[in-house]
Design a protein around this motif. Structure first.
Motif, PDB file in Angstrom:
ATOM      1  N   PRO A 176       0.824  -1.300  -0.077  1.00  0.00           N
ATOM      2  CA  PRO A 176      -0.011   0.263  -0.381  1.00  0.00           C
ATOM      3  C   PRO A 176       0.680   1.214   0.109  1.00  0.00           C
ATOM      4  O   PRO A 176       0.863   1.883   1.155  1.00  0.00           O
ATOM      5  N   GLY A 178       0.716   3.590  -2.621  1.00  0.00           N
ATOM      6  CA  GLY A 178      -0.121   4.667  -3.564  1.00  0.00           C
ATOM      7  C   GLY A 178       0.156   4.566  -4.688  1.00  0.00           C
ATOM      8  O   GLY A 178      -0.047   5.524  -5.127  1.00  0.00           O
ATOM      9  N   ASN A 182      -1.674  -2.884  -6.238  1.00  0.00           N
ATOM     10  CA  ASN A 182      -1.714  -4.088  -5.385  1.00  0.00           C
ATOM     11  C   ASN A 182      -1.598  -2.907  -4.313  1.00  0.00           C
ATOM     12  O   ASN A 182      -1.098  -3.344  -3.046  1.00  0.00           O
ATOM     13  N   ASP A 183      -2.416  -1.698  -3.626  1.00  0.00           N
ATOM     14  CA  ASP A 183      -2.457  -1.262  -2.848  1.00  0.00           C
ATOM     15  C   ASP A 183      -3.288  -1.166  -1.173  1.00  0.00           C
ATOM     16  O   ASP A 183      -3.668  -0.684  -1.160  1.00  0.00           O
ATOM     17  N   GLN A 184      -4.091  -2.773  -2.496  1.00  0.00           N
ATOM     18  CA  GLN A 184      -5.347  -2.951  -0.910  1.00  0.00           C
ATOM     19  C   GLN A 184      -5.187  -4.146  -0.648  1.00  0.00           C
ATOM     20  O   GLN A 184      -5.756  -4.992  -2.245  1.00  0.00           O
ATOM     21  N   GLY A 228     -12.116  -4.121   2.180  1.00  0.00           N
ATOM     22  CA  GLY A 228     -11.137  -4.249   1.206  1.00  0.00           C
ATOM     23  C   GLY A 228     -10.165  -3.498   2.762  1.00  0.00           C
ATOM     24  O   GLY A 228     -10.624  -3.020   3.982  1.00  0.00           O
ATOM     25  N   TRP A 229      -8.867  -3.396   2.805  1.00  0.00           N
ATOM     26  CA  TRP A 229      -7.982  -3.242   3.932  1.00  0.00           C
ATOM     27  C   TRP A 229      -7.018  -2.146   2.385  1.00  0.00           C
ATOM     28  O   TRP A 229      -6.428  -3.009   2.176  1.00  0.00           O
ATOM     29  N   ASN A 230      -6.677  -1.152   3.481  1.00  0.00           N
ATOM     30  CA  ASN A 230      -5.826  -0.066   2.805  1.00  0.00           C
ATOM     31  C   ASN A 230      -4.758   0.346   2.490  1.00  0.00           C
ATOM     32  O   ASN A 230      -3.317   0.753   2.993  1.00  0.00           O
ATOM     33  N   GLY A 231      -4.352  -1.053   4.700  1.00  0.00           N
ATOM     34  CA  GLY A 231      -2.331  -1.131   4.641  1.00  0.00           C
ATOM     35  C   GLY A 231      -2.729   0.655   5.425  1.00  0.00           C
ATOM     36  O   GLY A 231      -1.582   0.590   5.689  1.00  0.00           O
ATOM     37  N   ARG A 232      -3.297   1.351   6.554  1.00  0.00           N
ATOM     38  CA  ARG A 232      -3.607   2.009   7.107  1.00  0.00           C
ATOM     39  C   ARG A 232      -4.190   1.532   8.401  1.00  0.00           C
ATOM     40  O   ARG A 232      -5.306   0.736   8.367  1.00  0.00           O
ATOM     41  N   ARG A 238       0.215   5.022   7.322  1.00  0.00           N
ATOM     42  CA  ARG A 238       0.623   3.607   7.286  1.00  0.00           C
ATOM     43  C   ARG A 238       0.760   2.763   7.461  1.00  0.00           C
ATOM     44  O   ARG A 238       2.132   3.269   8.527  1.00  0.00           O
TER      45      ARG A 238
END
Length: 267
Positions: A176, A178, A182-184, A228-232, A238
């Motif tokens: 993730p 940005g 593969n950001d999510q 979904g998970w955005n890695g935050r 982040r």
């Protein structure tokens, strides 16, 4: 005193029925597991002069159909130029309009592959005309074909067992950062058996057991879900690279279950 409101006129609008009756049955009516199975759905219309007819059939499937294998009318395959619409919880198919006594008893057969996740799930159907899609005629359970003896549109699944199945992270490792690639990660799972809607809670932990992020879905019944998970984390920052544990929790009247998996964050 106050005067009660008075209804001076009621107007009811009636249209011609699409058919005298639309009778349907499906097979199989029992599945041994919650994997996708192939179902054959047969509709027998009873038509006479004066019926407006129909050229669409909608079948409610609760979960998304994985494959629409065949659409036939009177044993002839319907061309792919006709509508074949797979939605999240139903399919809609089109064909040449059936109208009048010359089209009575022409069977419509739809073959599709879908997982059934709730005991007694009914494939409710509606016939309608594309000229007037708001007027729909429900498919009645009954004897639609001599090939089957079910006279039913319902499916029995295994009772009991796990509430959550097919839990996985797609992809298993994501970055993730940005860059748009593969950001999510998508956490995918089935919720089985439930008839009533209950919340599903997805929680992410680091390897020390600290909660990184908690995501609660809107209440839902049996079906296929993904979050979904955005890695935050909860603060919107982040997370560092590493391995994270995720859990999905479902609590219902018939029990509760917590299922776990792992996902990797890489940069």
């Amino acid at each position: 005193g106050e005067t009660a409101p008075r209804i001076e006129r009621i107007e009811l609008l009636f249209g011609d029925s699409g058919a005298d009756a639309v009778i349907g049955e499906s097979s199989p009516t029992v599945t041994a597991d919650f994997q996708p199975h192939t179902f054959t759905y047969v509709v027998r219309p009873i038509l006479r002069e004066g019926n407006s007819g129909f050229d669409r059939l909608e079948i409610a499937t609760a979960t998304r159909v994985e494959r629409l294998l065949s659409v036939k009318v009177d044993d002839a395959e319907v061309g792919e130029e006709f509508l074949r619409d797979i939605q999240d919880d139903r399919i809609v198919v089109g064909f040449d309009k059936l109208v009048g006594s010359e089209d009575t008893e022409k069977r419509i057969e739809v073959v599709f592959e879908v997982p059934v996740l709730r005991f007694g799930q009914k494939f409710t159907g509606f016939a309608f005309s594309s000229d007037d899609p708001d007027i729909r005629q429900q498919v009645e359970e009954g004897n639609a074909t001599l090939r089957f003896s079910t006279n039913s549109l319902s499916v029995k699944t295994p009772r009991g067992g796990e509430l959550i199945g097919e839990l996985k992270a797609v992809p298993a490792a994501f970055s993730p950062n940005g860059d748009g690639v593969n950001d999510q990660v998508l956490i995918q799972y089935q919720v089985r058996v439930l008839g009533n809607s209950v919340p599903h809670v997805l929680t992410l932990y680091d390897l020390t057991g600290r909660v990184v992020r908690r995501l609660e879905t809107a209440p839902g019944a049996a079906g296929v879900y993904e979050r979904g998970w955005n890695g935050r984390d909860e603060a919107g920052k982040r997370v560092p690279p590493g391995t994270y544990i995720y859990t999905v929790k479902v609590e219902a009247d018939l029990g509760k279950q917590l299922s776990t998996g792992i996902v990797s964050v890489v940069y």
